[in-house]
Design a protein around this motif. Structure first.
Motif, PDB file in Angstrom:
ATOM      1  N   MET A  26       2.778  -0.914  -5.060  1.00 43.65           N
ATOM      2  CA  MET A  26       1.620  -1.665  -4.659  1.00 43.65           C
ATOM      3  C   MET A  26       0.371  -1.167  -5.361  1.00 43.65           C
ATOM      4  O   MET A  26      -0.689  -1.079  -4.774  1.00 43.65           O
ATOM      5  CB  MET A  26       1.445  -1.569  -3.149  1.00 43.65           C
ATOM      6  N   ASP A  27       0.475  -0.814  -6.601  1.00 42.42           N
ATOM      7  CA  ASP A  27      -0.684  -0.335  -7.332  1.00 42.42           C
ATOM      8  C   ASP A  27      -1.455  -1.496  -7.916  1.00 42.42           C
ATOM      9  O   ASP A  27      -0.889  -2.399  -8.517  1.00 42.42           O
ATOM     10  CB  ASP A  27      -0.272   0.604  -8.474  1.00 42.42           C
ATOM     11  N   ALA A  28      -2.741  -1.449  -7.769  1.00 41.24           N
ATOM     12  CA  ALA A  28      -3.606  -2.448  -8.369  1.00 41.24           C
ATOM     13  C   ALA A  28      -3.742  -2.162  -9.855  1.00 41.24           C
ATOM     14  O   ALA A  28      -3.400  -1.077 -10.329  1.00 41.24           O
ATOM     15  CB  ALA A  28      -4.984  -2.423  -7.691  1.00 41.24           C
ATOM     16  N   LYS A  29      -4.260  -3.122 -10.597  1.00 43.67           N
ATOM     17  CA  LYS A  29      -4.395  -2.965 -12.038  1.00 43.67           C
ATOM     18  C   LYS A  29      -5.305  -1.799 -12.396  1.00 43.67           C
ATOM     19  O   LYS A  29      -5.162  -1.195 -13.440  1.00 43.67           O
ATOM     20  CB  LYS A  29      -4.921  -4.258 -12.662  1.00 43.67           C
ATOM     21  N   ASP A  30      -6.261  -1.466 -11.533  1.00 44.85           N
ATOM     22  CA  ASP A  30      -7.164  -0.362 -11.833  1.00 44.85           C
ATOM     23  C   ASP A  30      -6.609   0.978 -11.373  1.00 44.85           C
ATOM     24  O   ASP A  30      -7.282   1.988 -11.431  1.00 44.85           O
ATOM     25  CB  ASP A  30      -8.537  -0.613 -11.218  1.00 44.85           C
ATOM     26  N   GLY A  31      -5.359   0.977 -10.904  1.00 52.25           N
ATOM     27  CA  GLY A  31      -4.704   2.222 -10.521  1.00 52.25           C
ATOM     28  C   GLY A  31      -4.872   2.584  -9.059  1.00 52.25           C
ATOM     29  O   GLY A  31      -4.223   3.497  -8.581  1.00 52.25           O
ATOM     30  N   LEU A  48       4.285 -20.807  -1.837  1.00 50.10           N
ATOM     31  CA  LEU A  48       4.159 -19.368  -2.027  1.00 50.10           C
ATOM     32  C   LEU A  48       2.961 -19.187  -2.949  1.00 50.10           C
ATOM     33  O   LEU A  48       2.942 -19.733  -4.062  1.00 50.10           O
ATOM     34  CB  LEU A  48       5.417 -18.775  -2.665  1.00 50.10           C
ATOM     35  N   PHE A  49       1.959 -18.475  -2.463  1.00 49.17           N
ATOM     36  CA  PHE A  49       0.759 -18.295  -3.283  1.00 49.17           C
ATOM     37  C   PHE A  49       0.138 -16.944  -2.975  1.00 49.17           C
ATOM     38  O   PHE A  49       0.049 -16.538  -1.813  1.00 49.17           O
ATOM     39  CB  PHE A  49      -0.266 -19.399  -3.019  1.00 49.17           C
ATOM     40  N   VAL A  50      -0.292 -16.273  -4.030  1.00 46.22           N
ATOM     41  CA  VAL A  50      -0.978 -14.997  -3.927  1.00 46.22           C
ATOM     42  C   VAL A  50      -2.258 -15.098  -4.747  1.00 46.22           C
ATOM     43  O   VAL A  50      -2.239 -15.628  -5.871  1.00 46.22           O
ATOM     44  CB  VAL A  50      -0.091 -13.837  -4.436  1.00 46.22           C
ATOM     45  N   GLU A  51      -3.347 -14.590  -4.188  1.00 52.13           N
ATOM     46  CA  GLU A  51      -4.619 -14.561  -4.915  1.00 52.13           C
ATOM     47  C   GLU A  51      -4.376 -13.954  -6.294  1.00 52.13           C
ATOM     48  O   GLU A  51      -3.693 -12.932  -6.413  1.00 52.13           O
ATOM     49  CB  GLU A  51      -5.638 -13.682  -4.181  1.00 52.13           C
ATOM     50  N   PRO A  52      -4.912 -14.562  -7.341  1.00 55.63           N
ATOM     51  CA  PRO A  52      -4.685 -14.028  -8.694  1.00 55.63           C
ATOM     52  C   PRO A  52      -5.001 -12.541  -8.839  1.00 55.63           C
ATOM     53  O   PRO A  52      -4.255 -11.802  -9.483  1.00 55.63           O
ATOM     54  CB  PRO A  52      -5.599 -14.890  -9.561  1.00 55.63           C
ATOM     55  N   ILE A  53      -6.054 -12.064  -8.217  1.00 59.79           N
ATOM     56  CA  ILE A  53      -6.430 -10.661  -8.350  1.00 59.79           C
ATOM     57  C   ILE A  53      -5.428  -9.717  -7.666  1.00 59.79           C
ATOM     58  O   ILE A  53      -5.386  -8.528  -7.961  1.00 59.79           O
ATOM     59  CB  ILE A  53      -7.866 -10.420  -7.816  1.00 59.79           C
ATOM     60  N   CYS A  54      -4.609 -10.266  -6.770  1.00 59.69           N
ATOM     61  CA  CYS A  54      -3.650  -9.445  -6.018  1.00 59.69           C
ATOM     62  C   CYS A  54      -2.224  -9.580  -6.533  1.00 59.69           C
ATOM     63  O   CYS A  54      -1.294  -9.028  -5.937  1.00 59.69           O
ATOM     64  CB  CYS A  54      -3.706  -9.816  -4.541  1.00 59.69           C
ATOM     65  N   ARG A  55      -2.044 -10.288  -7.616  1.00 59.69           N
ATOM     66  CA  ARG A  55      -0.694 -10.472  -8.154  1.00 59.69           C
ATOM     67  C   ARG A  55      -0.206  -9.193  -8.819  1.00 59.69           C
ATOM     68  O   ARG A  55      -0.977  -8.329  -9.188  1.00 59.69           O
ATOM     69  CB  ARG A  55      -0.684 -11.648  -9.135  1.00 59.69           C
ATOM     70  N   ARG A  56       1.100  -9.112  -8.946  1.00 58.25           N
ATOM     71  CA  ARG A  56       1.789  -7.967  -9.551  1.00 58.25           C
ATOM     72  C   ARG A  56       1.595  -6.690  -8.742  1.00 58.25           C
ATOM     73  O   ARG A  56       1.591  -5.597  -9.272  1.00 58.25           O
ATOM     74  CB  ARG A  56       1.367  -7.772 -11.001  1.00 58.25           C
ATOM     75  N   GLN A  57       1.420  -6.867  -7.442  1.00 58.40           N
ATOM     76  CA  GLN A  57       1.297  -5.732  -6.527  1.00 58.40           C
ATOM     77  C   GLN A  57       2.390  -5.758  -5.466  1.00 58.40           C
ATOM     78  O   GLN A  57       2.333  -5.013  -4.501  1.00 58.40           O
ATOM     79  CB  GLN A  57      -0.083  -5.744  -5.862  1.00 58.40           C
ATOM     80  N   GLY A  58       3.352  -6.671  -5.601  1.00 56.66           N
ATOM     81  CA  GLY A  58       4.447  -6.757  -4.649  1.00 56.66           C
ATOM     82  C   GLY A  58       4.206  -7.705  -3.489  1.00 56.66           C
ATOM     83  O   GLY A  58       5.054  -7.820  -2.603  1.00 56.66           O
TER      84      GLY A  58
END
Length: 175
Positions: free
Chosen positions: A1-6, A94-104
Motif C-alpha cells: 500500500m505504498d503511495a507513489k511518493d513512498g 469498480l473505480f479508484v481515484e486516480p491518485i490512489c491507484r496502484r496502492q492495492g
C-alpha cells in the motif's frame, strides 16, 4: 500500500452506508466520464438510497476509504441465471481515484467482492468491460477470464420502444 511518493497509504474496505451516497455518486460520475458516458448517469441520491439501501435493494456497494475519505468503490448485484443453482454476482462498477491507484485499493475491493460471491454461493463473479478499457489488464491479473465467444447486446431507445409497441399490438388483438 505504498503511495507513489513512498508514504504509506493505509485504507480499509467496508460495506457502503447511506451516508456514502454522495461519494459513490461522485465516483460513478468519474467512472462514466472516463468512459465518455456521463450522459448515461441519471440516478439521483434518492435512487441510490432506494436501490442500494432500501428494503428491496437491487445492488450492494463497498467503499475503500483512507484518511481523506472514500477513494474507491465497487458495486455489484446478485442475479439469477436459469440452470444455475443460486445467484451469480455481477460486478457493475469498480473505480479508484486516480491518485490512489496502484496502492492495492482495487485488489482489496475485488477481494471483498470475491468474498461476497463465496458467501452467497455464487460460482462466479461476472463483469462487462468496454473493449478499450485498460482495466482489462487488471481484471486478467486478478484471475478474470474473457469469454471471447460471448457478446453483449443491448436493446434501447427507439428499438426498445418499437419492440414493446409490437407487444401492445399483440395484446390489443388477443385481449
Amino acid at each position: 500500500m505504498d503511495a507513489k511518493d513512498g508514504r504509506s497509504a493505509p485504507f480499509r474496505v467496508r460495506p457502503a452506508e447511506p451516508k456514502d451516497i454522495p461519494a459513490l455518486m461522485r465516483l460513478k460520475r468519474l467512472l462514466a466520464q472516463d468512459e465518455n458516458a456521463l450522459h448515461a448517469v441519471r440516478a439521483s441520491e434518492a435512487d441510490w438510497l432506494r436501490d442500494g439501501f432500501g428494503p428491496n435493494a437491487g445492488f450492494m456497494a463497498f467503499v475503500a476509504e483512507d484518511f481523506s475519505g472514500v477513494v474507491g468503490m465497487a458495486t455489484c448485484s446478485a442475479r439469477v441465471i436459469t440452470g444455475w443453482n443460486g445467484p451469480v454476482i455481477f460486478l457493475q462498477d469498480l473505480f479508484v481515484e486516480p491518485i490512489c491507484r496502484r496502492q492495492g485499493v482495487a485488489s482489496a475491493l475485488m477481494a471483498r467482492i470475491a468474498t461476497l460471491a463465496r458467501d452467497v454461493g455464487s460460482p462466479i463473479v461476472e463483469l462487462t468491460v468496454r473493449a478499450d478499457n485498460p482495466a482489462q489488464n487488471f481484471y486478467s491479473s486478478t484471475g478474470f477470464q474473457p469469454l471471447p465467444h460471448c457478446l453483449t447486446f443491448v436493446l434501447a431507445g427507439p428499438a426498445l420502444a418499437a419492440l414493446a409497441d409490437q407487444d401492445y399490438e399483440t395484446l390489443a388483438l388477443t385481449g
